[in-house]
Design a protein around this motif. Structure first.
Motif, PDB file in Angstrom:
ATOM      1  N   PRO A 266       0.795  -1.230   0.000  1.00  0.00           N
ATOM      2  CA  PRO A 266       0.000   0.000   0.000  1.00  0.00           C
ATOM      3  C   PRO A 266       0.824   1.275   0.000  1.00  0.00           C
ATOM      4  O   PRO A 266       0.367   2.304  -0.502  1.00  0.00           O
ATOM      5  CB  PRO A 266      -0.832  -0.121   1.289  1.00  0.00           C
ATOM      6  CG  PRO A 266      -0.973  -1.596   1.504  1.00  0.00           C
ATOM      7  CD  PRO A 266       0.345  -2.173   1.062  1.00  0.00           C
ATOM      8  N   ASP A 267       2.039   1.236   0.544  1.00  0.00           N
ATOM      9  CA  ASP A 267       2.856   2.442   0.566  1.00  0.00           C
ATOM     10  C   ASP A 267       3.631   2.641  -0.734  1.00  0.00           C
ATOM     11  O   ASP A 267       4.437   3.569  -0.848  1.00  0.00           O
ATOM     12  CB  ASP A 267       3.821   2.418   1.755  1.00  0.00           C
ATOM     13  CG  ASP A 267       4.828   1.272   1.691  1.00  0.00           C
ATOM     14  OD1 ASP A 267       4.784   0.487   0.712  1.00  0.00           O
ATOM     15  OD2 ASP A 267       5.648   1.157   2.620  1.00  0.00           O
ATOM     16  N   GLY A 268       3.419   1.753  -1.717  1.00  0.00           N
ATOM     17  CA  GLY A 268       4.053   1.921  -3.016  1.00  0.00           C
ATOM     18  C   GLY A 268       5.371   1.212  -3.172  1.00  0.00           C
ATOM     19  O   GLY A 268       5.977   1.248  -4.243  1.00  0.00           O
ATOM     20  N   THR A 269       5.842   0.537  -2.113  1.00  0.00           N
ATOM     21  CA  THR A 269       7.077  -0.226  -2.251  1.00  0.00           C
ATOM     22  C   THR A 269       6.779  -1.560  -2.919  1.00  0.00           C
ATOM     23  O   THR A 269       5.640  -2.007  -2.970  1.00  0.00           O
ATOM     24  CB  THR A 269       7.722  -0.478  -0.878  1.00  0.00           C
ATOM     25  OG1 THR A 269       6.798  -1.215  -0.054  1.00  0.00           O
ATOM     26  CG2 THR A 269       8.068   0.829  -0.198  1.00  0.00           C
ATOM     27  N   THR A 270       7.812  -2.179  -3.444  1.00  0.00           N
ATOM     28  CA  THR A 270       7.629  -3.454  -4.112  1.00  0.00           C
ATOM     29  C   THR A 270       7.366  -4.553  -3.103  1.00  0.00           C
ATOM     30  O   THR A 270       7.585  -4.399  -1.906  1.00  0.00           O
ATOM     31  CB  THR A 270       8.872  -3.812  -4.947  1.00  0.00           C
ATOM     32  OG1 THR A 270      10.014  -3.817  -4.088  1.00  0.00           O
ATOM     33  CG2 THR A 270       9.081  -2.811  -6.052  1.00  0.00           C
ATOM     34  N   ASN A 271       6.889  -5.648  -3.624  1.00  0.00           N
ATOM     35  CA  ASN A 271       6.502  -6.766  -2.774  1.00  0.00           C
ATOM     36  C   ASN A 271       7.716  -7.338  -2.043  1.00  0.00           C
ATOM     37  O   ASN A 271       8.680  -7.777  -2.657  1.00  0.00           O
ATOM     38  CB  ASN A 271       5.859  -7.848  -3.643  1.00  0.00           C
ATOM     39  CG  ASN A 271       5.191  -8.928  -2.815  1.00  0.00           C
ATOM     40  OD1 ASN A 271       5.348  -8.969  -1.600  1.00  0.00           O
ATOM     41  ND2 ASN A 271       4.448  -9.791  -3.466  1.00  0.00           N
ATOM     42  N   ASP A 272       7.647  -7.352  -0.719  1.00  0.00           N
ATOM     43  CA  ASP A 272       8.742  -7.909   0.081  1.00  0.00           C
ATOM     44  C   ASP A 272       8.352  -9.260   0.671  1.00  0.00           C
ATOM     45  O   ASP A 272       8.997  -9.749   1.586  1.00  0.00           O
ATOM     46  CB  ASP A 272       9.129  -6.939   1.197  1.00  0.00           C
ATOM     47  CG  ASP A 272       7.976  -6.671   2.162  1.00  0.00           C
ATOM     48  OD1 ASP A 272       6.878  -7.238   1.946  1.00  0.00           O
ATOM     49  OD2 ASP A 272       8.169  -5.901   3.112  1.00  0.00           O
ATOM     50  N   GLY A 273       7.291  -9.829   0.129  1.00  0.00           N
ATOM     51  CA  GLY A 273       6.808 -11.112   0.633  1.00  0.00           C
ATOM     52  C   GLY A 273       5.617 -10.984   1.549  1.00  0.00           C
ATOM     53  O   GLY A 273       4.974 -11.988   1.881  1.00  0.00           O
ATOM     54  N   SER A 274       5.303  -9.769   1.974  1.00  0.00           N
ATOM     55  CA  SER A 274       4.180  -9.585   2.893  1.00  0.00           C
ATOM     56  C   SER A 274       2.982  -8.902   2.242  1.00  0.00           C
ATOM     57  O   SER A 274       1.933  -8.800   2.854  1.00  0.00           O
ATOM     58  CB  SER A 274       4.632  -8.753   4.097  1.00  0.00           C
ATOM     59  OG  SER A 274       5.056  -7.464   3.673  1.00  0.00           O
ATOM     60  N   CYS A 275       3.147  -8.421   1.012  1.00  0.00           N
ATOM     61  CA  CYS A 275       2.074  -7.678   0.342  1.00  0.00           C
ATOM     62  C   CYS A 275       1.666  -8.395  -0.943  1.00  0.00           C
ATOM     63  O   CYS A 275       2.490  -8.590  -1.835  1.00  0.00           O
ATOM     64  CB  CYS A 275       2.525  -6.267  -0.007  1.00  0.00           C
ATOM     65  SG  CYS A 275       3.087  -5.302   1.410  1.00  0.00           S
ATOM     66  N   ASP A 276       0.397  -8.770  -1.018  1.00  0.00           N
ATOM     67  CA  ASP A 276      -0.120  -9.386  -2.230  1.00  0.00           C
ATOM     68  C   ASP A 276      -0.775  -8.362  -3.149  1.00  0.00           C
ATOM     69  O   ASP A 276      -0.782  -8.519  -4.370  1.00  0.00           O
ATOM     70  CB  ASP A 276      -1.158 -10.461  -1.891  1.00  0.00           C
ATOM     71  CG  ASP A 276      -0.543 -11.642  -1.179  1.00  0.00           C
ATOM     72  OD1 ASP A 276       0.614 -11.970  -1.497  1.00  0.00           O
ATOM     73  OD2 ASP A 276      -1.205 -12.210  -0.293  1.00  0.00           O
ATOM     74  N   TYR A 277      -1.340  -7.310  -2.538  1.00  0.00           N
ATOM     75  CA  TYR A 277      -2.113  -6.332  -3.310  1.00  0.00           C
ATOM     76  C   TYR A 277      -2.122  -5.016  -2.560  1.00  0.00           C
ATOM     77  O   TYR A 277      -2.444  -4.971  -1.371  1.00  0.00           O
ATOM     78  CB  TYR A 277      -3.538  -6.862  -3.516  1.00  0.00           C
ATOM     79  CG  TYR A 277      -4.539  -5.831  -4.001  1.00  0.00           C
ATOM     80  CD1 TYR A 277      -4.483  -5.333  -5.306  1.00  0.00           C
ATOM     81  CD2 TYR A 277      -5.544  -5.355  -3.165  1.00  0.00           C
ATOM     82  CE1 TYR A 277      -5.400  -4.395  -5.755  1.00  0.00           C
ATOM     83  CE2 TYR A 277      -6.463  -4.423  -3.596  1.00  0.00           C
ATOM     84  CZ  TYR A 277      -6.390  -3.940  -4.893  1.00  0.00           C
ATOM     85  OH  TYR A 277      -7.299  -3.003  -5.341  1.00  0.00           O
ATOM     86  N   GLY A 278      -1.762  -3.935  -3.268  1.00  0.00           N
ATOM     87  CA  GLY A 278      -1.618  -2.655  -2.588  1.00  0.00           C
ATOM     88  C   GLY A 278      -2.797  -1.722  -2.671  1.00  0.00           C
ATOM     89  O   GLY A 278      -2.803  -0.681  -2.009  1.00  0.00           O
ATOM     90  N   GLY A 279      -3.793  -2.023  -3.511  1.00  0.00           N
ATOM     91  CA  GLY A 279      -4.990  -1.184  -3.596  1.00  0.00           C
ATOM     92  C   GLY A 279      -4.828   0.075  -4.421  1.00  0.00           C
ATOM     93  O   GLY A 279      -5.709   0.944  -4.411  1.00  0.00           O
TER      94      GLY A 279
END
Length: 421
Positions: A266-279
């Motif tokens: 959600p903060d615009g960083t790339t996926n670090d393994g904890s984010c599937d979808y940022g909205g």
């Protein structure tokens, strides 16, 4: 066969004529053929790579011999740019447009994630397209993060003799959902940099302002269709509720599908393994769900999904409610890219009598000639009963997808934040 720019004026003399405005036929209809995920240019150093492209040109020819569109839409991933050399990454467009030039057909593109790559600039792809007047692809938004193929095209009535004085009957909106990698950019440690995979907010602002300005100018809301390569999260949310084989006929093999903003936090960083979808596609979803006149949005990207859905409610885990706009996938058109579903192209047919009701007819023409998934995108779509779509497959016997010989000249460095189809 590759089509030389120099030879075009001799082989296709009509292609050098000034491009006329798009218009409905004398019968009061307008048809669009949507080709998506063609994925030209894979593994040019192996025999199966060029064979895929030959097969894809055959798909274009066969479908255009069966249909009579007023416009061809190339809805993303024209080229597998991450598998091409910077010196020749754009030349594959000549193979794609050859069948269109032969028929003197206009086309328009919405670029996809594989059209934005370290060795392929979408701006260069646009410049290559615009060498022919048949191309209607444009760039109307110049903000730094907008991407390239954001624009609209008006479609006029058959009796319009001066487009400046006529009110369009229909608007076609094109959006660049970006994704892939930034052209020729690296991090300090030499890694490629991923490009955000959603329609940028600057484009959403342009869309809303332009939509309002056109409605004010013509003193009416104009019916419209939209094209964007990567689908929005709304399609994934609906897929989770269940795609009905008879109410939403089509293949539903890519489960879960891959929406915009997948793999980003959600903060615009790339996926670090904890984010599937940022909205980050929420502003775009709000726009397409709130602006009046939009009949349908057509996407690709997920090669194994070919259904349409009427987004007329608030779906689980979503903050945006649909207003009845139809969200449609097409058919994987090229022999490049993953999957062996039978290649084809979605057709969209709209008559002037359907415009006021914001309706359209659509079907998929398969490479073998069969028509599947024919539906009416009308007020009762989603409740009407249609035949189930047969899930047919095709193959390329000479295309050995297991024998991949990596070219030593291709940059195979990891792309930070890419991870997309």
């Amino acid at each position: 066969m590759r089509y030389s720019l120099l030879a075009d004026s001799l082989l296709y003399p009509n292609s050098s004529n000034p491009a006329a405005p798009l218009s409905f036929s004398a019968a009061g209809t307008f048809q669009i053929s949507i080709f998506e995920d063609l994925h030209f240019g894979e593994n040019a150093w192996d025999s199966w790579g060029p064979q895929q492209d030959i097969n894809s040109v055959s798909v274009l020819n066969r479908i255009l011999d069966s249909e009579s569109p007023g416009l061809v839409v190339l809805n993303g991933d024209l080229i597998t740019g991450d598998n091409a050399f910077i010196e020749n990454a754009t030349v594959y467009i000549e193979q794609i447009v050859g069948p269109l030039l032969q028929r003197n057909l206009p086309w328009a593109s919405a670029y996809g994630n594989h059209d934005h790559q370290f060795n392929l600039s979408a701006d260069d792809l646009l410049a290559h397209e615009q060498r022919w007047p048949n191309s209607r692809t444009q760039k109307m938004v110049d903000t730094p993060n907008a991407g390239t193929s954001n624009y609209y095209l008006p479609v006029y009535g058959n009796n319009c003799t001066d487009s400046d004085a006529c009110t369009p009957e229909l608007l076609l909106w094109f959006f660049d959902s970006r994704g892939g990698a930034r052209f020729q950019e690296r991090t300090a440690d030499g890694q490629q940099i991923g490009l955000e995979n959603w329609v940028d907010t600057s484009v959403v602002d342009w869309f809303q302002r332009t939509h309002a300005a056109l409605a004010h100018r013509h003193q009416k809301v104009l019916p419209s269709l939209a094209f964007v390569h990567i689908p929005t999260f709304a399609s994934l949310a609906f897929q989770h509720t269940g795609v009905h084989a008879h109410h939403e006929p089509g293949i539903n093999d890519d489960v879960p599908l891959s929406p915009q903003a997948q793999g980003w936090c959600p903060d615009g960083t790339t996926n670090d393994g904890s984010c599937d979808y940022g909205g980050q596609d929420v502003p775009f979803m709000r726009a397409i769900a709130s602006l009046p006149g939009l009949i349908a949005v057509f996407s690709g990207h997920d090669h194994g999904d070919t259904w349409c859905y009427k987004w007329d409610a608030q779906l689980p885990n979503m903050s945006v409610a649909g207003n009845g706009v139809n969200l449609c996938f097409g058919q994987h058109s090229g022999y490049g890219g993953y999957g062996n579903w039978e290649r084809g192209a979605r057709q969209v047919h709209i008559g002037k009598a359907q415009l006021d009701a914001l309706e359209a007819d659509t079907w998929i023409r398969l490479e073998g000639g069969k028509v599947v998934g024919k539906v009416a995108l009308n007020a009762t779509y989603g409740r009407d009963w249609y035949p189930e779509t047969e899930n047919t497959k095709t193959s390329c016997p000479s295309c050995n997808y297991t024998a991949v010989n990596v070219s030593p000249r291709l940059d195979t460095a990891k792309t930070i934040g890419q991870g997309e189809l």
